[in-house]
Design a protein around this motif. Structure first.
Motif, PDB file in Angstrom:
ATOM      1  N   HIS A  37     121.069 -47.594 -26.148  1.00 38.17           N
ATOM      2  CA  HIS A  37     121.310 -46.242 -25.643  1.00 38.17           C
ATOM      3  C   HIS A  37     121.603 -46.264 -24.148  1.00 38.17           C
ATOM      4  O   HIS A  37     122.532 -45.639 -23.656  1.00 38.17           O
ATOM      5  N   LYS A  77     124.992 -47.801 -23.384  1.00 35.90           N
ATOM      6  CA  LYS A  77     126.088 -46.875 -23.696  1.00 35.90           C
ATOM      7  C   LYS A  77     126.190 -45.777 -22.640  1.00 35.90           C
ATOM      8  O   LYS A  77     127.285 -45.396 -22.224  1.00 35.90           O
ATOM      9  N   GLN A 123     132.587 -45.111 -16.793  1.00 37.55           N
ATOM     10  CA  GLN A 123     133.846 -44.493 -17.223  1.00 37.55           C
ATOM     11  C   GLN A 123     134.103 -43.230 -16.401  1.00 37.55           C
ATOM     12  O   GLN A 123     135.220 -42.993 -15.918  1.00 37.55           O
ATOM     13  N   SER A 175     126.197 -38.857 -28.021  1.00 35.36           N
ATOM     14  CA  SER A 175     124.956 -39.576 -27.735  1.00 35.36           C
ATOM     15  C   SER A 175     125.168 -41.066 -27.611  1.00 35.36           C
ATOM     16  O   SER A 175     126.019 -41.647 -28.260  1.00 35.36           O
ATOM     17  N   GLY A 176     124.317 -41.688 -26.787  1.00 35.08           N
ATOM     18  CA  GLY A 176     124.309 -43.146 -26.694  1.00 35.08           C
ATOM     19  C   GLY A 176     123.662 -43.763 -27.913  1.00 35.08           C
ATOM     20  O   GLY A 176     123.793 -44.957 -28.161  1.00 35.08           O
ATOM     21  N   GLN A 203     129.907 -41.264 -30.261  1.00 34.92           N
ATOM     22  CA  GLN A 203     129.125 -42.336 -29.630  1.00 34.92           C
ATOM     23  C   GLN A 203     129.657 -42.530 -28.207  1.00 34.92           C
ATOM     24  O   GLN A 203     130.852 -42.759 -28.014  1.00 34.92           O
ATOM     25  N   LYS A 204     128.760 -42.410 -27.224  1.00 34.17           N
ATOM     26  CA  LYS A 204     129.156 -42.650 -25.836  1.00 34.17           C
ATOM     27  C   LYS A 204     129.406 -44.138 -25.619  1.00 34.17           C
ATOM     28  O   LYS A 204     128.658 -44.932 -26.203  1.00 34.17           O
ATOM     29  N   PRO A 205     130.294 -44.576 -24.790  1.00 35.22           N
ATOM     30  CA  PRO A 205     131.285 -43.704 -24.132  1.00 35.22           C
ATOM     31  C   PRO A 205     132.441 -43.367 -25.081  1.00 35.22           C
ATOM     32  O   PRO A 205     132.714 -44.102 -26.012  1.00 35.22           O
ATOM     33  N   PHE A 206     133.108 -42.256 -24.805  1.00 30.73           N
ATOM     34  CA  PHE A 206     134.255 -41.866 -25.625  1.00 30.73           C
ATOM     35  C   PHE A 206     135.368 -41.381 -24.705  1.00 30.73           C
ATOM     36  O   PHE A 206     135.115 -41.043 -23.542  1.00 30.73           O
ATOM     37  N   ASP A 207     136.599 -41.351 -25.216  1.00 31.13           N
ATOM     38  CA  ASP A 207     137.691 -40.862 -24.366  1.00 31.13           C
ATOM     39  C   ASP A 207     138.101 -39.454 -24.797  1.00 31.13           C
ATOM     40  O   ASP A 207     137.533 -38.891 -25.742  1.00 31.13           O
TER      41      ASP A 207
END
Lengths: 505, 112
Positions: free
Chosen positions: A311, A314, A321, B75-76, B93-97
């Motif tokens: 978690h 991420k 990012q 969420s991570g 799911q992080k990260p995302f674009d």
């Protein structure tokens, strides 16, 4: 009286009473009884003949000890018991015939001839039946044989050897004791449950410990451990009892009552093993297993940590990012982009360092501030003054404040008080009691910088400092461009900066 | 409506949503302001982070559900972190674009 060596002594009629007396009957016919206290057979009293005839017909090992000398007359079955001592025993005096147990037989003769009886069960005597002494166990029953006048004239003994059974019993007992010891000392818990109600008939110390030393012996499981009745274990036992098939479970959750009455969650590896009788019916269930609660907890904790780490990784990637995407929007050149992105990622990294030192539980504000201005070396660093009381920040607030302070520092170095040789920065914070609880205030005040630098108004930095940071902390932020330089003020409720640990969810 | 406790991520998602043509309400960065916002805001859909400084955002999702406002999670933790009752809610799911965000939003809400 016709006495001839090697032939039948006396008339055949004298021996009719022997009937078909087997091997011993034949031996008695040829034996030289005249050389014994009994005298020739023809002169034997009726009671001796009758008793001899009786014992010869019996399949049970019987020996008769006649007269005060105890002259031995016995049957085929006894000759087997006597081993290599037969046939010399026939006609001998019992104290000489069994010289190794003369004392024992002396007592037998005294009691028997006095009209008494003796009975022994599994009596141990050391006999020399094979040329060496060996322990022999016997059931022995002695009773007197009366003569025509009702006076004891001899003793008759029924001798049943029990050596084999005694030794087997001893081996079984030793085996039982060994198993008992194994059971008592086993590192796993064990219990034996009897019948369709699963009554406790046996349990070892480990099992007792598992059930908080409750008195369960003789009780059905459902009554002995009432808290488990609704957890499916009784049904499982019923199934094993009915099908006769063993059942194993691993890391099975069970709620067990503790000695203080509390019910605690434990995890068990166990097997229910059916025990069957000779007809193949299940009579008992053997329960054996281990309490693996600590192992399961450690595994769960590890899973939680891995999940938490994932978690965090991420989230950090999402943060990076964000830095990259948003920095690229506001810059004029690749060089500027590179410098700004690196600076912001390093600021994030330093904030992580501070938090990692505290196991991500939070951080001291002074450490966060110090880390944020650490990029300034030498004389520049000495122009930054920090002051304020010790304040604990939650991990989220620590991260955001670190990034905000980085933006302010970079701005000061590029355009503000740290862009010349004389300016300085004063960072002060405090906590004061306000109307609605305690309020935290942080002021960044630049002195001696170039007038009115306004570049922070747009872009990543200003958005972070003036909008997102106060939103996060539920407070306000303002920026003034005074004559002496930039002044940034942040106010927030103290509760908001003490946010909870990231690992608590 | 945006609920996200991490400053940098909140800024990014806000940007994404703005670029998609949305007017963003928020971000709410903690559970309590998020609950308030969910109860009153006039929005077409919501993007919810699950972990808000140590608290779960599911109570916010419950309020939105009762009001009939579609939402998705970001969420991570991914799908593994979902509470009972929300198993079918889409999770980013992080990260995302921006593309992924846009696709997920279209799944839960019909926006211009």
């Amino acid at each position: 009286m016709n006495v001839g060596l090697g032939g039948i002594r006396g008339d055949a009629a004298d021996y009719e009473f022997l009937g078909n007396g087997g091997e011993l009957g034949a031996l008695i016919r040829t034996y030289d009884w005249a050389s014994t206290p009994l005298g020739p057979v023809a002169e034997w009293p009726g009671c001796l003949k009758t008793a001899t005839s009786l014992l010869l017909q019996s399949p049970v090992p019987i020996v008769m000890l006649w007269g005060v000398e105890g002259v031995m007359i016995y049957n085929d079955a006894y000759s087997v018991f006597a081993g290599s001592r037969h046939p010399q025993l026939l006609g001998s005096n019992v104290r000489e015939g069994w010289v190794e147990v003369a004392d024992f037989n002396d007592n037998v003769m005294k009691v028997g001839l006095a009209g008494g009886t003796l009975a022994y069960r599994d009596q141990e005597l050391t006999l020399h039946r094979k040329g060496f002494p060996e322990p022999v166990w016997m059931d022995l029953d002695y009773s007197p044989v009366l003569d025509e006048h009702g006076k004891p004239a001899g003793v008759i003994a029924i001798v049943v050897e029990t050596t084999e059974r005694v030794l087997l019993d001893r081996r079984n007992a030793a085996e039982h004791e060994r198993l008992q010891k194994l059971f008592e000392q086993a590192p796993t818990f064990m219990a034996m449950l009897n019948g369709p109600e699963h009554r406790f008939v046996l349990l070892n110390p480990e099992y007792r410990q598992l059930i908080a030393n409750r008195d369960v012996l003789g009780k059905p499981v459902a009554e002995a451990l009432p808290e488990i009745t609704s957890q499916g274990f009784i049904e499982l036992l019923d199934g094993v009892f009915q099908t006769g098939e063993a059942v194993s479970r691993y890391s099975e959750k069970i709620l067990l009552q503790q000695s203080d009455g509390r019910v605690e969650e434990r995890y068990l590896d166990f097997v229910y093993q059916p025990i069957k009788n000779d007809d193949g019916e299940v009579t008992n269930i053997f329960v054996q297993g281990s309490d693996v609660t600590e192992r399961v907890r450690a595994e769960n904790h590890q899973k939680l940590l891995i999940n938490e780490l994932n978690h965090r990784v991420k989230n950090t990637l999402a943060s990076v990012q964000s830095i990259v995407v948003q920095t690229l929007r506001g810059v004029q050149s690749k060089e500027e982009a590179s410098t700004d992105i690196s600076g912001r990622i390093l600021a994030l990294s330093r904030a992580h360092d501070v938090l990692t030192n505290e196991n991500w539980d939070g951080a001291e504000l002074v450490d966060v501030v110090t880390a944020s201005i650490a990029a300034f070396a030498g004389p520049q660093r000495s122009r930054v003054l920090i002051s304020g009381p010790a304040i604990r920040l939650g991990p989220r607030a620590a991260l955001s404040l670190s990034l905000a302070l980085h933006e302010l520092s970079t701005n000061a170095a590029k355009y503000g008080a740290l862009s010349n040789d004389t300016g300085s920065v004063d960072i002060q914070w405090d906590v004061a009691q306000g109307k609605e609880g305690k309020t935290f205030t942080l002021v960044w005040r630049e002195n001696g910088g170039p007038p009115a630098p306004a570049s922070l108004r747009q872009g990543f930095g200003s958005k972070l400092i003036l909008r997102v940071l106060p939103t996060e902390l539920g407070g306000t932020a303002s920026m003034d461009y005074a004559e002496h330089g930039l002044v940034f003020t942040l106010e927030a409720p103290v509760d908001a900066i003490h946010d909870e640990s990231l690992t608590s969810a | 409506m945006l609920v996200e406790d991490e400053a940098l991520v909140a800024m990014l998602v806000e940007d994404f949503l703005t670029e998609m043509g949305c007017d963003v309400v928020g971000p709410a960065m903690r559970l309590e302001p998020g609950l308030q916002m969910a109860a009153t805001a006039d929005v077409d859909f919501a993007v919810l982070d699950i972990n808000l400084a140590g608290k779960h955002s599911f109570p916010i999702a419950q309020v939105l559900r009762e009001r009939g406002i579609p939402f998705l999670f970001a969420s991570g933790y991914g799908v593994a972190g979902l509470a009972e009752g929300f198993e079918t809610t889409p999770v980013l799911q992080k990260p995302f674009d921006r593309g992924e965000l846009e696709k997920a939003v279209r799944r839960v809400a019909s926006i211009g």
